[in-house]
Design an enzyme around this catalytic site. Structure first.
Site, mmCIF file in Angstrom:
data_model
loop_
_atom_site.group_PDB
_atom_site.id
_atom_site.type_symbol
_atom_site.label_atom_id
_atom_site.label_comp_id
_atom_site.label_asym_id
_atom_site.label_seq_id
_atom_site.Cartn_x
_atom_site.Cartn_y
_atom_site.Cartn_z
ATOM 1 N N LYS A 208 0.837 -1.194 0.000
ATOM 2 C CA LYS A 208 0.000 0.000 0.000
ATOM 3 C C LYS A 208 0.880 1.255 0.000
ATOM 4 C CE LYS A 208 -3.361 2.512 2.751
ATOM 5 N NZ LYS A 208 -4.264 2.570 3.890
ATOM 6 N N GLU A 214 10.416 -4.670 4.660
ATOM 7 C CA GLU A 214 10.513 -6.079 4.228
ATOM 8 C C GLU A 214 10.244 -6.186 2.734
ATOM 9 O OE1 GLU A 214 8.820 -4.987 6.828
ATOM 10 O OE2 GLU A 214 8.920 -6.379 8.531
ATOM 11 N N GLY A 265 -4.750 -1.610 4.960
ATOM 12 C CA GLY A 265 -3.970 -2.743 4.467
ATOM 13 C C GLY A 265 -4.662 -4.079 4.694
ATOM 14 N N ARG A 266 -5.209 -4.271 5.898
ATOM 15 C CA ARG A 266 -5.833 -5.573 6.219
ATOM 16 C C ARG A 266 -7.210 -5.716 5.586
ATOM 17 N NH1 ARG A 266 -4.755 -2.351 10.344
ATOM 18 N NH2 ARG A 266 -6.400 -1.502 11.680
ATOM 19 N N GLU A 351 -4.883 -6.505 14.768
ATOM 20 C CA GLU A 351 -4.338 -5.213 14.350
ATOM 21 C C GLU A 351 -5.433 -4.149 14.427
ATOM 22 O OE1 GLU A 351 -2.665 -4.184 10.248
ATOM 23 O OE2 GLU A 351 -0.814 -4.615 11.308
ATOM 24 N N HIS A 382 -5.674 -33.167 17.090
ATOM 25 C CA HIS A 382 -4.577 -34.034 17.518
ATOM 26 C C HIS A 382 -3.398 -33.219 18.022
ATOM 27 C CE1 HIS A 382 -6.569 -37.641 16.043
ATOM 28 N NE2 HIS A 382 -7.079 -36.821 15.138
ATOM 29 N N LYS A 491 9.486 -0.912 14.265
ATOM 30 C CA LYS A 491 10.108 -0.562 12.972
ATOM 31 C C LYS A 491 11.239 0.443 13.189
ATOM 32 C CE LYS A 491 5.870 -0.909 10.154
ATOM 33 N NZ LYS A 491 4.917 -0.158 9.355
HETATM 34 O O1 F6P Z 1 3.133 -2.802 9.686
HETATM 35 C C1 F6P Z 1 1.766 -3.036 9.578
HETATM 36 C C2 F6P Z 1 1.270 -2.778 8.207
HETATM 37 O O2 F6P Z 1 1.181 -1.422 7.994
HETATM 38 C C3 F6P Z 1 -0.055 -3.465 7.942
HETATM 39 O O3 F6P Z 1 -1.123 -2.740 8.419
HETATM 40 C C4 F6P Z 1 -0.023 -3.622 6.466
HETATM 41 O O4 F6P Z 1 -0.958 -4.549 6.005
HETATM 42 C C5 F6P Z 1 1.402 -4.073 6.280
HETATM 43 O O5 F6P Z 1 2.138 -3.324 7.229
HETATM 44 C C6 F6P Z 1 1.975 -3.881 4.914
HETATM 45 O O6 F6P Z 1 1.951 -2.546 4.534
HETATM 46 P P1 F6P Z 1 2.169 -2.118 3.024
HETATM 47 O O7 F6P Z 1 1.084 -2.737 2.227
HETATM 48 O O8 F6P Z 1 2.120 -0.626 3.021
HETATM 49 O O9 F6P Z 1 3.507 -2.635 2.600
#
Ligand code: F6P
Length: 522
Positions: A208, A214, A265-266, A351, A382, A491
């Site tokens: 987003k 990452e 995002g979620r 979240e 199990h 972060k």
């Molecule tokens: O760190 C949390 C978050 O902001 C989530 O809410 C989001 O889904 C995820 O990181 C990834 O964010 P982006 O889509 O901006 O890379």
């Protein structure tokens, strides 16, 4: 919009009294023997999802009081504010309009529902983007030279499409392989890169913000690998799914599909973030996924609260968290394709509602998000079901079962269904045994969600149901379910620690972090 935090309403006090009088001692076995109609009274058919809530620790009176609580908190006004496009995500000053992503286009403006009248321009933009994205998805599906699609994204830019793609495995185009890379741990990307070739791979950079460390690290490495391995034509082999198109362009990716800051995002699987799913199940499949969710949106928006499934589930969540004091919920999907469903719900619920202050910033005197966890049944049986049946903590279980299987292997599905029914029964009934070790107290609550089949439509409805139930409990708790400031501190510290790992500078660090840093550098 007037809303009142749950603990400041008269109904809250009533519920406290009820809990002391009948709630704490409530016995499911007695409730069923006293009321032959309990199942009918406490089950509900919502679009594409049937829910049996009768094996929960509450009576009809308590249910009525919870509805009163919802009214007194102003749930309807808050729900309507979301559907009116108001900026209910106050800490980020944003509207919350993921529901617009699944709204069909308005063909005749006079026929548009109350909801879409306020968001006409957004809806139009949504459909322009959706059409472009689905056309691209079809192009990729028909492109025989592309055999592997690698989605690089994390959190909502990974969990939603990955969960849905796995869940709809029976609908996935068999001629393409799909890979998901989310972790900054290079083992994950390296393992995927070992399996693919530049000329036959499409990388989707899903973020987003297009700033997530990452994703950016993985995207940079993927692009470097592509170029170093003889790959040419980045425009053909890389696409970005993002609200930050200019950052994607600066990164060197020109094929882009955008979305908007009013999609959390979620909550973004319905947007361009759903592209891997659209490639996998095709434009029609993706439209069916959106349509199922839209059916649930309309149910949530218009059904009376007593017949409104997201509302009923959200109220139950408040009852369990704040009166019974249950701090977790186990998710038990009895369909192996729903293997990432618990992980997806973890982000959605925890979240969204893992907050300790209300919308005004005041500390809350009660609990919020439960811990969600689970695995597909029958595997969980199990592993940890021992604790669910005989442990010291009561953990409400939410089962998901699917009536019709899509395989034809004899004997399997009836056994699967027998197990899910038996587990719900065993949790409730328990078993007397004098010896102690073989005694089951029973009276352990569960909800049972039932789909006729696991299809794009029913999955869309199930996910939208979960989104809205999280909205309901968050609204009653008076929190902002749409920000996630809690992920920021880690972060920031990671950046500092990264530099220290390189330099060895441990000055000012606590002795634990300094000690670990020294060991890692030795
Ligand atoms: O760190 C949390 C978050 O902001 C989530 O809410 C989001 O889904 C995820 O990181 C990834 O964010 P982006 O889509 O901006 O890379």
């Amino acid at each position: 919009m007037t809303t009142i935090r749950c603990d400041r309403t008269p109904a809250w006090g009533e519920l406290k009294k009820k809990f002391e009088l009948t709630g704490r001692q409530f016995d499911l076995r007695q409730a069923f023997s006293a009321d032959a109609h309990r199942f009918d009274a406490m089950s509900l058919q919502a679009p594409h999802v049937f829910a049996d809530l009768s094996k929960n620790l509450l009576d009809i009176d308590t249910r009525a009081c919870l509805l009163e609580l919802a009214q007194q908190c102003g749930l309807v006004a808050k729900r309507d504010a979301m559907f009116a496009g108001e900026r209910i995500n106050t800490t980020e000053n944003r509207a919350v309009m993921h529901w617009v992503l699944r709204n069909p286009p308005v063909v005749d403006a006079d026929q548009s529902s109350d909801a879409t009248k306020n968001v006409a321009s957004e809806l139009q933009e949504v459909h322009v983007t959706l059409d472009a994205m689905l056309a691209y998805a079809e192009k990729v599906r028909n492109d025989e030279a592309i055999t592997d699609i690698v989605n690089i994204g994390i959190g909502g830019s990974d969990l939603g499409p990955q969960m849905a793609l796995l869940a709809l495995d029976d609908y996935v185009l068999p001629t393409k392989r799909f890979h998901f890379v989310s972790n900054v741990d290079g083992h994950e990307l390296a393992a995927v890169l070992r399996k693919v070739k530049p000329a036959s791979t499409l990388f989707l950079i899903a973020s987003k913000t297009f700033t997530t460390i990452e994703t950016m690290t993985n995207a940079r490495s993927a692009k470097a690998w592509f170029e170093a391995s003889g790959g040419t034509d980045v425009a053909r082999h890389f696409a970005a799914l993002t609200t930050n198109v200019s950052a994607a362009n600066s990164f060197g990716v020109t094929t882009t599909f955008g979305f908007w800051d009013w999609v959390g995002g979620r909550y973004s699987v319905w947007s361009a973030i759903g592209l891997p799913l659209a490639i996998a199940i095709g434009a029609d499949g993706f439209k069916a996924f959106l349509a199922g969710a839209h059916d649930m949106d309309e149910h949530f928006r218009t059904a009376p609260l007593q017949a409104n499934l997201p509302v009923q589930l959200g109220l139950l969540d408040v009852w369990y968290r704040n009166f019974h004091g249950f701090s977790s919920r186990s998710i038990a999907p009895y369909h192996c394709a729903l293997k990432r469903y618990p992980a997806y719900l973890q982000q959605l619920e925890m979240e969204s509602n893992g907050k300790r202050v209300d919308i005004t910033g005041q500390a809350l005197p009660f609990g919020t998000s439960p811990v969600l966890w689970g695995e597909p049944g029958t595997n969980g049986q199990h592993a940890y079901f021992q604790m669910l049946h005989q442990g010291t903590d009561v953990v409400p279980v939410e089962f998901v079962a699917v009536k019709n299987a899509r395989h034809t292997l004899p004997g399997h599905h009836i056994l699967l269904l027998a197990n899910v029914l038996a587990q719900a029964q065993a949790l409730m009934l328990g078993k007397e045994d004098v010896g102690g070790h073989k005694h089951f107290t029973g009276n352990r609550p569960s909800s049972f969600l039932l789909l006729d089949e696991l299809s794009p439509t029913s999955l869309g409805a199930l996910i939208a149901l979960q989104e809205h139930r999280v909205f309901v409990s968050g609204a009653l708790w008076g929190i902002n379910s749409f920000d996630q400031w809690g992920v920021e501190l880690g972060k920031v510290l990671a950046k500092d620690v990264e530099a220290r790992l390189a330099s060895g500078d441990a000055s000012g660090l606590d002795s634990s972090t300094a000690g670990l840093l020294a060991r890692l550098r030795a």
